[in-house]
Scaffold this active site. Structure first.
Site, mmCIF file in Angstrom:
data_model
loop_
_atom_site.group_PDB
_atom_site.id
_atom_site.type_symbol
_atom_site.label_atom_id
_atom_site.label_comp_id
_atom_site.label_asym_id
_atom_site.label_seq_id
_atom_site.Cartn_x
_atom_site.Cartn_y
_atom_site.Cartn_z
ATOM 1 N N ASN A 1 31.708 28.163 41.996
ATOM 2 C CA ASN A 1 32.258 28.003 43.250
ATOM 3 C C ASN A 1 33.543 27.091 43.320
ATOM 4 O OD1 ASN A 1 31.064 25.759 44.442
ATOM 5 N ND2 ASN A 1 29.163 26.790 44.001
ATOM 6 N N ASP B 1 24.188 30.679 45.021
ATOM 7 C CA ASP B 1 22.715 31.454 45.475
ATOM 8 C C ASP B 1 22.299 32.511 44.491
ATOM 9 O OD1 ASP B 1 22.763 30.246 47.885
ATOM 10 O OD2 ASP B 1 24.398 31.366 48.811
ATOM 11 N N LYS C 1 28.774 35.894 23.043
ATOM 12 C CA LYS C 1 30.029 36.068 23.816
ATOM 13 C C LYS C 1 30.110 37.509 24.216
ATOM 14 C CE LYS C 1 34.909 35.137 24.243
ATOM 15 N NZ LYS C 1 36.186 35.357 23.384
ATOM 16 N N PHE D 1 23.628 20.916 54.788
ATOM 17 C CA PHE D 1 24.930 21.195 55.048
ATOM 18 C C PHE D 1 24.990 22.748 55.459
ATOM 19 C CE2 PHE D 1 28.444 17.981 54.383
ATOM 20 C CZ PHE D 1 27.604 16.987 54.086
ATOM 21 N N LYS E 1 19.487 27.341 60.415
ATOM 22 C CA LYS E 1 19.244 26.542 59.089
ATOM 23 C C LYS E 1 18.412 25.194 59.571
ATOM 24 C CE LYS E 1 22.596 27.820 56.555
ATOM 25 N NZ LYS E 1 23.817 28.195 56.019
ATOM 26 N N LYS F 1 14.922 25.079 57.651
ATOM 27 C CA LYS F 1 14.733 24.340 56.545
ATOM 28 C C LYS F 1 13.900 23.089 56.804
ATOM 29 C CE LYS F 1 18.147 26.552 53.769
ATOM 30 N NZ LYS F 1 19.121 26.267 52.526
HETATM 31 O O1 C5P Z 1 21.019 28.528 53.389
HETATM 32 P P1 C5P Z 1 22.195 27.927 52.939
HETATM 33 O O2 C5P Z 1 22.241 28.074 51.589
HETATM 34 O O3 C5P Z 1 23.631 28.105 53.712
HETATM 35 O O4 C5P Z 1 21.984 26.368 53.244
HETATM 36 C C1 C5P Z 1 22.907 25.317 52.999
HETATM 37 C C2 C5P Z 1 22.131 24.283 52.549
HETATM 38 O O5 C5P Z 1 21.398 24.341 51.586
HETATM 39 C C3 C5P Z 1 23.274 23.197 51.831
HETATM 40 O O6 C5P Z 1 22.540 21.733 52.216
HETATM 41 C C4 C5P Z 1 22.963 23.433 50.185
HETATM 42 O O7 C5P Z 1 23.095 22.192 49.707
HETATM 43 C C5 C5P Z 1 21.617 23.832 50.328
HETATM 44 N N1 C5P Z 1 21.316 25.078 49.246
HETATM 45 C C6 C5P Z 1 20.199 24.725 48.339
HETATM 46 N N2 C5P Z 1 19.886 25.618 47.434
HETATM 47 C C7 C5P Z 1 20.313 26.673 47.473
HETATM 48 C C8 C5P Z 1 21.300 27.051 48.442
HETATM 49 C C9 C5P Z 1 22.058 26.113 49.422
HETATM 50 O O8 C5P Z 1 19.697 23.533 48.279
HETATM 51 N N3 C5P Z 1 20.151 27.665 46.285
#
Ligand code: C5P
Length: 407
Positions: free
Chosen positions: A215, A284, A294, A329, A343, A347
């Site tokens: 990304n 994600d 490859k 974040f 969130k 979390k």
């Molecule tokens: O649920 P979401 O991915 O949108 O939440 C964002 C937050 O979760 C950010 O702080 C990001 O760094 C963290 N995050 C994480 N592991 C993931 C996806 C997001 O720690 N796989």
């Protein structure tokens, strides 16, 4: 807490060293910002700086005499280089020429500015500005590295059209950016004794040995947080995906690539941390079965990759948070606050930093960010568009306050 800039620099003694480069005229604006914020500024100009802008300009705006020569007997008796060095809470050299940087790195003290710096004990902020080839010169870079390793702070120049006609890195930064850096450096060390674990940058997930899913995260927000937490006295463990950023001085940097590596590294480091700030753009999804060779293109058909979820690192960290302060974040492109509130609760976070990544001046790659801070107590604070360093300052104000309450 962050007061206005007026309170922030009140009573602070700054020695502003000005070297001879075309950017001298922009140092005038920096001086104005510093004095407006309440700082007491003593300006030291090199002989070459005075060829660009008259000392009278600096004298008028600093409301102080400008210091220029070593052997001005009256002035040297009243306030010589040692007194100048001792009065400073911070030295700012802006613009810092390759010459001055070289002299300081090699311990040469042959004029008032370099001699004052030789006697300096307060922190030093260098703001280099020069032609792109001078900036890229390995001798200059070596000198800067040496000074950084010794604890000097270097504000990197910007990229753009340079006064010499060339294009590239070497431009004197916006005085506002320098001002923010000064503010951070003069900040109280309210995170002394704390260990802050920061996750930053993107994660890259392998498709085959040469390709990945990634990304656009630049890592700047996380690096600004790490740097600022270090300046405020914390021990900082920065777990970073691949970025093009120089490692912040004084921070323990652990470089990782994938979400899995980041997860393992952060969970291992959690034990030592008293606060966790997760600014990483973790992928994600990853390829369920990465190819060991490859991939070759075959025929005109497309390619379908099967993706699977990566672990939610923040969720796992938060489940084991104990007494720690945990900040996440929420980078969103729609329903910003609604998603951020969800969130925060889901979390079990102490603070969520929400930003709309579709806005100009916010999100990935930008130097600035526009965020709303949502705290577990239900409070919500929307900040204006600010440099990421300043956003980091606001986030750490909250972290420091939360840690104080928890003690
Ligand atoms: O649920 P979401 O991915 O949108 O939440 C964002 C937050 O979760 C950010 O702080 C990001 O760094 C963290 N995050 C994480 N592991 C993931 C996806 C997001 O720690 N796989």
């Amino acid at each position: 807490m962050s007061g206005g800039p007026k309170q922030r620099l009140q009573g602070k003694q700054i020695v502003l060293g000005v070297c001879g480069g075309i950017a001298v005229y922009k140092a005038v604006e920096l001086l104005r910002l510093l004095t407006k914020a309440g700082a007491e500024v003593s300006v030291v100009m090199t002989a070459n700086a005075r060829r660009f802008v008259s000392e009278l300009t600096f004298q008028t705006l600093s409301n102080n005499p400008v210091y220029t020569g070593m052997f001005d007997s009256v002035r040297e008796r009243e306030i010589g280089h040692i007194a100048l060095a001792e009065r400073a809470d911070l030295f700012v050299i802006a613009p810092a020429t390759a010459n001055l940087i070289g002299k300081v790195a090699c311990g040469i003290a042959d004029d008032l500015l370099s001699t004052t710096l030789m006697a300096a004990q307060a922190p030093l902020l260098l703001v280099p500005a020069m032609n792109v080839h001078m900036w890229e010169n390995p001798i200059l870079q070596g000198n800067l590295k040496k000074l950084s390793d010794l604890g000097c702070h270097v504000l990197e120049p910007e990229v753009g059209a340079l006064a010499c006609g060339a294009e590239g890195k070497g431009k004197f930064p916006d005085p506002q950016r320098i001002f923010e850096a000064v503010e951070t450096l003069l900040h109280e060390r309210d995170l002394a004794g704390e260990t802050v674990l920061v996750g930053a940058g993107p994660t890259l997930e392998k498709i085959d040995p040469v390709r990945y899913i990634g990304n656009f995260s630049s890592g700047r927000m996380g690096y600004a947080l790490a740097r600022a937490a270090h300046l405020r006295g914390a021990r900082v463990i920065l777990v970073s995906g691949p970025t093009a950023l120089p490692p912040p001085g004084g921070v323990d940097l652990v470089a990782v690539t994938s979400a899995d590596q980041m997860r393992k590294t952060m969970l291992d480091a959690l034990e030592e941390a008293t606060a966790v700030i997760m600014a990483a753009a973790v992928a994600d999804y990853r390829v369920a079965e990465p190819y060991s060779q490859k991939l070759k293109k075959e025929g005109a058909g497309g390619l379908t990759l099967k993706l699977e979820r990566t672990p939610d690192i923040l969720q796992e960290l938060s489940e084991r948070k104990g007494e720690r302060i945990v900040v996440g974040f929420a980078a969103e492109s729609e329903n910003l606050l609604e998603n951020a509130r969800r969130k925060l609760a889901a979390k079990n976070l102490d603070l969520v930093v929400a930003n709309d990544v579709t806005l100009a001046g916010a999100g990935f790659g930008a130097d600035t960010n526009i965020v709303t801070l949502l705290a577990a107590d239900g409070s919500e604070e929307s900040l204006p568009c600010l440099p990421k360093e300043a956003v980091a300052g606001h986030i750490l104000d909250r972290v420091a306050a939360a840690l104080r309450r928890r003690r």
